[in-house]
Design an enzyme around this catalytic site. Structure first.
Site, short mmCIF file in Angstrom:
data_model
loop_
_atom_site.label_atom_id
_atom_site.label_comp_id
_atom_site.label_asym_id
_atom_site.label_seq_id
_atom_site.Cartn_x
_atom_site.Cartn_y
_atom_site.Cartn_z
N ARG A 1 -29.31 3.44 -3.96
CA ARG A 1 -28.12 2.80 -3.37
C ARG A 1 -28.10 1.31 -3.70
O ARG A 1 -29.15 0.66 -3.70
CB ARG A 1 -28.10 2.98 -1.86
CG ARG A 1 -27.92 4.42 -1.46
CD ARG A 1 -27.45 4.62 -0.04
NE ARG A 1 -27.59 6.04 0.29
CZ ARG A 1 -26.73 6.99 -0.08
NH1 ARG A 1 -25.62 6.66 -0.74
NH2 ARG A 1 -26.94 8.26 0.22
N ASP A 2 -26.92 0.81 -3.95
CA ASP A 2 -26.75 -0.63 -4.17
C ASP A 2 -27.09 -1.36 -2.86
O ASP A 2 -26.67 -0.94 -1.77
CB ASP A 2 -25.32 -0.93 -4.61
CG ASP A 2 -25.21 -2.32 -5.23
OD1 ASP A 2 -24.96 -2.41 -6.44
OD2 ASP A 2 -25.37 -3.32 -4.48
N ILE A 3 -27.81 -2.47 -2.98
CA ILE A 3 -28.24 -3.21 -1.79
C ILE A 3 -27.06 -3.91 -1.11
O ILE A 3 -27.12 -4.22 0.08
CB ILE A 3 -29.34 -4.23 -2.19
CG1 ILE A 3 -30.22 -4.60 -1.02
CG2 ILE A 3 -28.76 -5.47 -2.84
CD1 ILE A 3 -31.48 -5.37 -1.41
N ASN B 1 -20.78 -3.25 -15.86
CA ASN B 1 -20.50 -4.66 -16.10
C ASN B 1 -21.30 -5.07 -17.33
O ASN B 1 -22.48 -4.68 -17.47
CB ASN B 1 -20.90 -5.51 -14.89
CG ASN B 1 -20.03 -5.23 -13.68
OD1 ASN B 1 -18.83 -5.00 -13.82
ND2 ASN B 1 -20.62 -5.22 -12.50
N HIS C 1 -27.01 -0.37 -15.94
CA HIS C 1 -26.88 0.51 -14.78
C HIS C 1 -25.42 0.88 -14.64
O HIS C 1 -24.54 0.05 -14.82
CB HIS C 1 -27.40 -0.16 -13.51
CG HIS C 1 -26.88 -1.55 -13.30
ND1 HIS C 1 -27.42 -2.64 -13.95
CD2 HIS C 1 -25.86 -2.01 -12.56
CE1 HIS C 1 -26.75 -3.72 -13.61
NE2 HIS C 1 -25.80 -3.38 -12.77
N HIS D 1 -22.53 1.91 -12.21
CA HIS D 1 -22.12 1.90 -10.81
C HIS D 1 -21.28 3.14 -10.53
O HIS D 1 -20.34 3.43 -11.30
CB HIS D 1 -21.24 0.69 -10.50
CG HIS D 1 -21.90 -0.64 -10.59
ND1 HIS D 1 -22.28 -1.36 -9.48
CD2 HIS D 1 -22.23 -1.40 -11.66
CE1 HIS D 1 -22.82 -2.51 -9.86
NE2 HIS D 1 -22.80 -2.58 -11.18
#
Ligand code: 5GP
Ligand code: ZN
Length: 111
Positions: free
Chosen positions: A30-32, A88, A101, A103
């Site tokens: 999970r993204d922080i 990105n 990565h 998303h």
């Protein structure tokens, strides 16, 4: 492995992180700082700085990341409501962590 790369450290468990999924090629966590109810990162184990650094031999790896994303969308319950997949690329593209990565972002609304 790049020694000063945060995501290499996560992949190699030098920084503890809960993996939602792991295989020989990638991990998912999970993204922080989530931008949506579901915001997870599909991260190849091999250090690749950005999409600009991909080689012809990386096509299988890239395909794998998207298939894992599809599987994660289902397990996170957003496959039918829909979601975004995003890379990105470099600073001007908003990249902050220079280890590629994918998303997966979604969960704003139910079907
Ligand atoms: P980028 O802007 O490079 O495409 O995205 C980097 C993402 O990594 C950001 O959404 C940011 O919140 C996330 N991130 C940065 N540091 C950490 C961390 O230590 N752990 C986790 N799980 N996510 C992180
Ligand atoms: Zn790295």
């Amino acid at each position: 492995m790049s020694e000063d790369c945060l995501f290499c450290k996560i992949v190699n468990r030098q920084i503890p992180s809960e993996f939602l999924y792991e295989d020989d090629d990638c991990v998912v966590f999970r993204d922080i700082n989530p931008h949506a109810p579901v915001h997870i990162l599909i991260v190849p184990k091999r250090h690749i700085r950005s999409i600009n650094d991909l080689q012809d031999g990386d096509t299988d790896l890239l395909g794998r990341l998207f298939l894992v994303a599809k599987q994660m969308a289902k397990s996170e319950g957003v496959n039918e409501s829909g979601y975004k997949l995003l890379f990105n690329v470099e600073k001007g593209g908003g990249q902050v962590i220079f280890h590629i990565h994918l998303h997966l972002i979604g969960g704003w609304e139910k079907k």
